[in-house]
Motif scaffolding. Structure first.
Motif, PDB file in Angstrom:
ATOM      1  N   VAL A 538       0.852  -1.193   0.000  1.00  0.00           N
ATOM      2  CA  VAL A 538       0.000   0.000   0.000  1.00  0.00           C
ATOM      3  C   VAL A 538       0.886   1.242   0.000  1.00  0.00           C
ATOM      4  CG1 VAL A 538      -1.722   1.332   1.289  1.00  0.00           C
ATOM      5  CG2 VAL A 538      -1.876  -1.167   1.212  1.00  0.00           C
ATOM      6  N   ARG A 540       0.819   5.087   0.935  1.00  0.00           N
ATOM      7  CA  ARG A 540       0.023   6.009   1.756  1.00  0.00           C
ATOM      8  C   ARG A 540       0.600   7.412   1.650  1.00  0.00           C
ATOM      9  NH1 ARG A 540      -0.671   4.713   8.034  1.00  0.00           N
ATOM     10  NH2 ARG A 540      -2.323   3.376   7.199  1.00  0.00           N
ATOM     11  N   SER A 579      -6.395   8.623   0.619  1.00  0.00           N
ATOM     12  CA  SER A 579      -4.982   8.756   0.952  1.00  0.00           C
ATOM     13  C   SER A 579      -4.186   7.466   0.807  1.00  0.00           C
ATOM     14  CB  SER A 579      -4.840   9.275   2.390  1.00  0.00           C
ATOM     15  OG  SER A 579      -5.411   8.353   3.301  1.00  0.00           O
ATOM     16  N   GLU A 580      -4.817   6.361   0.382  1.00  0.00           N
ATOM     17  CA  GLU A 580      -4.090   5.100   0.240  1.00  0.00           C
ATOM     18  C   GLU A 580      -4.431   4.444  -1.096  1.00  0.00           C
ATOM     19  OE1 GLU A 580      -4.785   2.550   3.554  1.00  0.00           O
ATOM     20  OE2 GLU A 580      -3.743   3.838   4.996  1.00  0.00           O
ATOM     21  N   LYS A 614      -0.689  -3.532   7.497  1.00  0.00           N
ATOM     22  CA  LYS A 614      -1.811  -2.729   6.991  1.00  0.00           C
ATOM     23  C   LYS A 614      -2.900  -2.643   8.063  1.00  0.00           C
ATOM     24  CE  LYS A 614      -4.512  -0.806   3.896  1.00  0.00           C
ATOM     25  NZ  LYS A 614      -5.639  -0.462   4.756  1.00  0.00           N
TER      26      LYS A 614
END
Length: 614
Positions: A538, A540, A579-580, A614
């Motif tokens: 991910v 971010r 935001s991810e 996560k």
């Protein structure tokens, strides 16, 4: 076909200023080319017609066959007798494609007035022709003007490897406009033996039409001047389009190709004249510049779209509206006198648009104050302390006041090159104090901007107090720099040959600001590097707020926060709102969009999350 005649200036009975005149004018801080552009364009600005901003064409080119032949047969047919001058001019004439630099202005007055310096009719209004072609160091009489006919003229000869210029001007006299063309060479003084006497010559030479008394030469005029200017390739002019064209023969590019040197021309113009090139500069003062290299036009970016000039423009815009920021005024207290306005603008360090391959005038991280008089022609830059966080930069302007006593103090403190303020040049006590106080405040501000940044949110440092300086610095308004230039340059890629031990994202690079329904969207790019196992799952992004030069990433304390609204991979196969972004081991360049609130500067931190965290 009119052929010009040569006149070499003999020493007068009472003597003359000889070829060492260049040494008398002092040594500028800037390189010769910068000085030539600065001085010549300053004179163009001073010569602007009332209510019309000057338009300048800078053309670097090779002379074609017709122009080269006209140069050999009609201008430089008769050469000076001084040996070195002959060598330099013959080398220019022998070139297959001689190189010249032409600087032409329109919407200006042209070089009007008498053509002889020793015979000036009573009640003459203009003496620009003799001031430029005959005299040395004559000041322009323009109120709040920036140039003289001394150093600027000599810088033109210095840019010519054969020390020669041609001047084509269209000016209005008492009647219709008059076209004039003349050549001038400044070489070394020399002697000629004749009839048992040593005849001495100053080293100055003119090409023109013999005067009636045979003592000198006059400029070629009228239709003949217009035709010769056309044959030489000078800028064409309408019958009423007054102005002046100066051709620097055998222009010295320092070994660079014409195309490469074109970038230097463009950058020099922008770095020195951005205040007069801003879109909101009043039309009567706005300078428009066109750069042409061998027939190909170089588009100059608007200074508002050209980092870091965008920050200078923001500061300048606020300085012009000083009634909204009275705390930015600088005073001398004894005697009390307003000296000028000092404004600083801060923001993110945006990628630079490269106009030159190396030795750029533009700082990679800006921490400079541009100083100028009310003419808004940059005198020089004072470098201050940079922010510790290199993602941030600042730029400031100081404009001296229009008060006649103050303006005279700053103007007289300038050396002939107009590239500094030197209080030691002044004898009047108050004038010297005005300039000294202004320089002290400029230098103090250059140190305090970064000091405020180090103080963070608490304002714990005793000096400078945040309350006192905040009015001058204003808000860190990255969010209002909506004219920032779009950058298509990607973040530098890292070779995949050696992967990092852990997946990571390189620090985000600010690319541009876009308008969005009255607000702004900041665009950032980051490069994701995966480890051998491609464990990065991910990407971010966390938006932060720039406060007093520090970047902070917190989510409370302000009513309106910057917000990451979208992340996408530039290849186009991955995107998410928020935001991810799940990347599942992918790498490459990613774009992050941050909504920027008003009166706030946004920063961005990026990180990679692995699946088990996560």
């Amino acid at each position: 076909m009119t052929r010009l005649s040569l006149h070499s200036e003999p020493y007068g009975r009472t003597g003359n200023i000889g070829a060492n005149v260049r040494k008398l004018l002092g040594a500028p801080h800037l390189d010769p080319f910068q000085m030539m552009i600065r001085e010549t364009l300053q004179n163009c600005c001073d010569a602007a017609k009332l209510g019309k901003g000057p338009e300048v064409f800078i053309r670097l080119r090779r002379l074609g066959p017709i122009a080269a032949n006209a140069m050999r047969e009609r201008i430089l047919f008769d050469l000076p007798k001084e040996p070195n001058s002959q060598v330099l001019l013959r080398e220019f004439l022998a070139a297959d494609a001689p190189v010249v630099l032409e600087i032409s202005d329109v919407n200006t007055t042209g070089l009007a007035g008498p053509t002889r310096a020793d015979r000036i009719p009573v009640d003459t209004k203009f003496t620009d022709f003799i001031d430029f072609l005959r005299n040395i160091g004559t000041p322009r009489d323009t109120e709040h003007g920036g140039g003289t006919y001394g150093f600027g003229k000599m810088s033109l000869y210095g840019a010519s490897r054969c020390q020669t210029i041609l001047v084509d001007t269209l000016a209005i006299e008492d009647g219709p406009p008059v076209r004039r063309l003349m050549g001038c060479h400044v070489g070394s003084s020399f002697d000629i033996r004749e009839d048992g006497m040593m005849l001495r010559y100053t080293g100055r030479h003119w090409w023109g039409i013999p005067s009636d008394d045979g003592e000198t030469v006059e400029p070629l005029a009228g239709v003949d001047a217009e035709q010769l200017a056309y044959d030489l390739g000078f800028l064409g002019r309408d019958p009423l389009q007054t102005g002046t064209s100066i051709m620097v023969l055998d222009f010295d590019t320092g070994g660079k190709s014409l195309k490469a040197f074109g970038g230097e021309i463009a950058e020099t113009v922008l770095w020195n004249f951005w205040p007069r090139m801003m879109e909101d500069t009043p039309a009567g003062r706005r300078l428009t510049v066109h750069v042409e290299i061998d027939g190909e036009t170089i588009e100059l970016p608007k200074p508002e779209n050209f980092p870091p000039l965008d920050l200078f423009c923001g500061a300048m815009r606020r300085a012009r509206e000083i009634e909204k920021e009275p705390s930015a005024e600088v005073f001398c207290m004894n005697p009390r006198k307003k000296l000028g306005r000092l404004i600083v603008e801060r923001g993110l360090c945006a990628p630079r648009m490269r106009l030159v391959d190396e030795d750029s005038l533009l700082p990679a991280n800006c921490s400079h104050i541009a100083v100028m008089r009310p003419a808004e022609l940059v005198v020089r830059y004072f470098k201050g302390d940079a922010f510790p966080d290199q993602r941030l930069e600042w730029a400031g302007v100081f404009v001296s006041d229009t008060d006649k006593e103050v303006e005279r103090a700053f103007a007289h403190s300038e050396p002939p090159a107009h590239d500094d303020w030197v209080p030691e040049n002044l004898q009047e006590r108050n004038a010297k104090r005005y300039v000294n106080v202004a320089l002290r405040e400029i230098k103090r501000m250059a140190k305090e901007v970064a000091a405020v940044g180090e103080s963070g949110l608490s304002g714990a440092k005793a000096s400078p107090p945040l309350a006192r300086i905040s009015g001058i610095l204003g808000s860190a308004l990255v969010g209002v720099n909506t004219g920032a230039a779009r950058r298509t340059k990607k973040v530098n890629s890292v070779t995949r040959g050696g992967r990092p031990q852990r997946a990571r994202a390189l620090p985000a690079t600010f690319i541009e600001l876009r308008s969005d329904n009255g607000g702004a969207i900041a665009i950032f790019h980051t490069e994701v590097l995966q480890d051998a196992g491609r464990s990065g799952a991910v990407l971010r992004g966390v938006a932060g707020v720039l406060v007093d030069g520090n970047s902070t990433t917190f989510s409370s304390g302000l009513n309106d926060q910057p917000e990451v609204i979208k992340i996408r991979r530039l290849e186009g196969d991955m995107t998410s709102v928020g935001s991810e972004l799940r990347i599942d081991g992918a790498d490459g360049t990613f774009e992050v969009l941050v909504r920027v609130p008003k009166s706030c500067a946004a920063t961005l931190d990026v990180s990679i999350l692995e699946e088990d965290t996560k």
